[in-house]
Design a protein around this motif. Sequence first.
Motif, mmCIF file in Angstrom:
data_model
loop_
_atom_site.group_PDB
_atom_site.id
_atom_site.type_symbol
_atom_site.label_atom_id
_atom_site.label_comp_id
_atom_site.label_asym_id
_atom_site.label_seq_id
_atom_site.Cartn_x
_atom_site.Cartn_y
_atom_site.Cartn_z
ATOM 1 N N ILE A 1 -12.160 1.153 -5.604
ATOM 2 C CA ILE A 1 -13.322 0.292 -5.911
ATOM 3 C C ILE A 1 -14.537 0.745 -5.103
ATOM 4 O O ILE A 1 -14.442 0.973 -3.900
ATOM 5 C CB ILE A 1 -13.004 -1.185 -5.584
ATOM 6 C CG1 ILE A 1 -11.875 -1.686 -6.485
ATOM 7 C CG2 ILE A 1 -14.238 -2.061 -5.730
ATOM 8 C CD1 ILE A 1 -11.380 -3.085 -6.121
ATOM 9 N N ARG B 1 -5.544 -2.562 -9.853
ATOM 10 C CA ARG B 1 -4.083 -2.396 -9.935
ATOM 11 C C ARG B 1 -3.661 -2.149 -11.374
ATOM 12 O O ARG B 1 -2.844 -1.286 -11.665
ATOM 13 C CB ARG B 1 -3.390 -3.665 -9.434
ATOM 14 C CG ARG B 1 -3.366 -3.800 -7.938
ATOM 15 C CD ARG B 1 -2.935 -5.203 -7.535
ATOM 16 N NE ARG B 1 -3.029 -5.358 -6.095
ATOM 17 C CZ ARG B 1 -2.046 -5.087 -5.246
ATOM 18 N NH1 ARG B 1 -0.879 -4.674 -5.710
ATOM 19 N NH2 ARG B 1 -2.200 -5.218 -3.961
ATOM 20 N N ASN C 1 -9.655 -6.252 -7.318
ATOM 21 C CA ASN C 1 -8.362 -5.689 -6.915
ATOM 22 C C ASN C 1 -7.337 -5.742 -8.039
ATOM 23 O O ASN C 1 -6.570 -4.801 -8.246
ATOM 24 C CB ASN C 1 -7.822 -6.445 -5.696
ATOM 25 C CG ASN C 1 -8.527 -6.028 -4.422
ATOM 26 O OD1 ASN C 1 -8.957 -4.884 -4.291
ATOM 27 N ND2 ASN C 1 -8.664 -6.940 -3.483
ATOM 28 N N ASN C 2 -7.338 -6.850 -8.761
ATOM 29 C CA ASN C 2 -6.362 -7.008 -9.837
ATOM 30 C C ASN C 2 -6.627 -6.008 -10.971
ATOM 31 O O ASN C 2 -5.700 -5.388 -11.508
ATOM 32 C CB ASN C 2 -6.450 -8.451 -10.358
ATOM 33 C CG ASN C 2 -5.137 -8.918 -10.923
ATOM 34 O OD1 ASN C 2 -4.481 -8.159 -11.604
ATOM 35 N ND2 ASN C 2 -4.762 -10.153 -10.657
ATOM 36 N N SER D 1 -13.430 -10.609 -5.437
ATOM 37 C CA SER D 1 -12.490 -9.670 -4.804
ATOM 38 C C SER D 1 -11.168 -9.621 -5.563
ATOM 39 O O SER D 1 -10.607 -8.546 -5.784
ATOM 40 C CB SER D 1 -12.218 -10.078 -3.351
ATOM 41 O OG SER D 1 -13.415 -10.100 -2.625
ATOM 42 N N LEU E 1 -10.247 -4.370 -0.161
ATOM 43 C CA LEU E 1 -10.396 -3.851 -1.532
ATOM 44 C C LEU E 1 -9.538 -2.613 -1.776
ATOM 45 O O LEU E 1 -9.308 -1.813 -0.866
ATOM 46 C CB LEU E 1 -11.865 -3.528 -1.812
ATOM 47 C CG LEU E 1 -12.843 -4.714 -1.727
ATOM 48 C CD1 LEU E 1 -14.280 -4.234 -1.933
ATOM 49 C CD2 LEU E 1 -12.487 -5.787 -2.744
ATOM 50 N N GLU E 2 -9.111 -2.464 -3.014
ATOM 51 C CA GLU E 2 -8.365 -1.274 -3.429
ATOM 52 C C GLU E 2 -9.234 -0.035 -3.201
ATOM 53 O O GLU E 2 -10.462 -0.088 -3.400
ATOM 54 C CB GLU E 2 -8.018 -1.383 -4.916
ATOM 55 C CG GLU E 2 -6.940 -2.383 -5.213
ATOM 56 C CD GLU E 2 -5.571 -1.914 -4.747
ATOM 57 O OE1 GLU E 2 -5.110 -0.870 -5.200
ATOM 58 O OE2 GLU E 2 -4.978 -2.607 -3.899
ATOM 59 N N ARG F 1 0.826 -1.208 0.000
ATOM 60 C CA ARG F 1 0.000 0.000 0.000
ATOM 61 C C ARG F 1 0.858 1.254 0.000
ATOM 62 O O ARG F 1 0.545 2.232 -0.688
ATOM 63 C CB ARG F 1 -0.944 0.001 1.198
ATOM 64 C CG ARG F 1 -2.012 -1.064 1.036
ATOM 65 C CD ARG F 1 -3.304 -0.714 1.711
ATOM 66 N NE ARG F 1 -4.369 -1.490 1.071
ATOM 67 C CZ ARG F 1 -5.566 -1.670 1.594
ATOM 68 N NH1 ARG F 1 -5.869 -1.144 2.737
ATOM 69 N NH2 ARG F 1 -6.472 -2.369 0.957
ATOM 70 N N ARG G 1 -6.256 -9.630 -1.814
ATOM 71 C CA ARG G 1 -5.912 -8.233 -2.131
ATOM 72 C C ARG G 1 -5.266 -8.096 -3.506
ATOM 73 O O ARG G 1 -4.936 -7.000 -3.930
ATOM 74 C CB ARG G 1 -4.964 -7.685 -1.068
ATOM 75 C CG ARG G 1 -5.644 -7.394 0.255
ATOM 76 C CD ARG G 1 -4.659 -6.912 1.286
ATOM 77 N NE ARG G 1 -5.335 -6.493 2.489
ATOM 78 C CZ ARG G 1 -4.982 -6.891 3.710
ATOM 79 N NH1 ARG G 1 -3.953 -7.703 3.878
ATOM 80 N NH2 ARG G 1 -5.648 -6.459 4.760
ATOM 81 N N GLY G 2 -5.052 -9.238 -4.166
ATOM 82 C CA GLY G 2 -4.467 -9.189 -5.511
ATOM 83 C C GLY G 2 -2.963 -9.081 -5.487
ATOM 84 O O GLY G 2 -2.341 -8.703 -6.474
#
Lengths: 146, 377
Positions: free
Chosen positions: B74, B21, B17-18, B13, B70-71, A61, B374-375
């Motif tokens: 999103i 990114r 996330n992917n 999910s 999640l990112e 992050r 989380r990818g």
Amino acid sequence: MNTQTGAVERDVGTDGNGNDEELSKLVEMGQLVMAAQDALADPIVSRLAGTLNEGMALVDRITRNKALMGLLQELERPESQALLKGLSAALRETGRALSASEKAKGGLGALVRVAREPGAEEGLRILALVGEHLSANVRGDRRQGK
Amino acid sequence: MKILIVGGGTGGSIVGNNVARRLADELAEGKVEITILSASDRHMYQPGLLYVAFGQMTPDQLYRDQRSLLEPGIYFEVDPVEEFRLDENKVKTRSGATHDYDILVIATGSRIVPEQVPGLKEGAELFYTEESAVKMFKRLSEFQGGKVGVVVGVPHKCPIAPVEVVFSLHDYFKSRGIRDKVDIKYHYPVGRVHTIENVAKWAKPEFDRMGVEYETLFNVKEVDAEKRVVRSEEGTEFEYDLLIAIPPHKGMEVIERQGLGEGGWIPTDRYKLTMEGYENVYVLGDTTNLPVSKTGSAAHFEAEVIAENIASVAKIGTPVRDYDGKVYCFIEAGHDRATYAMFNYQNPPNLKPASKSMHWFKMAYNQMYWSSVRGLL
């Protein structure tokens, strides 16, 4: 010359081909793995993996956050280091001073007394400078559509 | 471009996330929107339920707040979809809201349907929900000896679960010092001890070593909870003191109700992972009708392919990858050993002997799962 010969003898081992030496290293490696297996337990493995997992998520992050990476770069500069040290010391001393002082009674008179102290003037100047630069940078970013 | 993901489990999910990114710049510029609609604000690590059933984990260890996984770009909402209008590129949710999309990802998962077998719900212990796993552990811990039966409904998710539960039962009773007072009998619906041939070849001698009896071609017909008897379609029966069942599964009700796929499994292109007849609708995980295991691992590998293809569609207008059917399953061979099965459409699994190192790899993965979601992995 003697040292070289000794080294060669150690490498070759007792059967002349180095097999015993390799075998004993393999045994040693095996003992190391067994010792690690005996020392570990399911909860330890879970905790280690959990910490690694959270650490990875945190690093991920931070490294993908341009603003945070920029802040880290700034904090690495020598002048920022001095500021950070000063901030750490200030936090420590503020804590001590607060716990030793009486609760503020309020009122204009008290404010005037605080404002008369040279340290308070310095402090206000620092806060004003931070405010001025913060405001200018945020407005600048907005103008550039960031 | 609007990307709508229905389902916030493992597959949904990871796709979200992917994609976030891969399309970080497009998201920041507002050129792409990613929305995930889910039935819950909590994300459960489902493989952990087996550990709960044997007292190795507590339920709270299985959950994370969905938003925390999640990112930031999103948009996530707890509002399950009740109606798919695929010809209009729209879905309608429980709250009455309508969401339109350019690309839809259906990752609604599956559900257990123990009620399909008369008496199964009343007469058997399950571990496919939090409540049932806790209840199963309580039953196990009170058990002092007798006949334990394992029966398997079809179809079911996590194909390795029936074998794993047998290993766990053996080790659990052994650790309590009552293994000699317990007879374990495993019943399986096809003609060998596991549907995957190499898993069957590996498991059979292990069952013999543990003294576990097995009966193949045993399709559960009914359970008489009062008399404690389970009967098969083939005409045989087993009297038990404790019955553990892998219940049959179905796809989610909304899929079945809308006629999107028989049994709730959506017909899916095995390489492109698109829904048959809809190039802009991707399907993954348990929701597909693909001939691969219904596991988190399959959902994970499918999600990687779908995310890459969605990103490439957004960037160059066409998908770039095919799914090769890859699945990687850990197999817990008791409480201190494990192995794994990796296979795809072309290659069957080749199982290695179980080891403590693999068990710890699995223990570690139980934590690393969250990085997968989380990818990151």
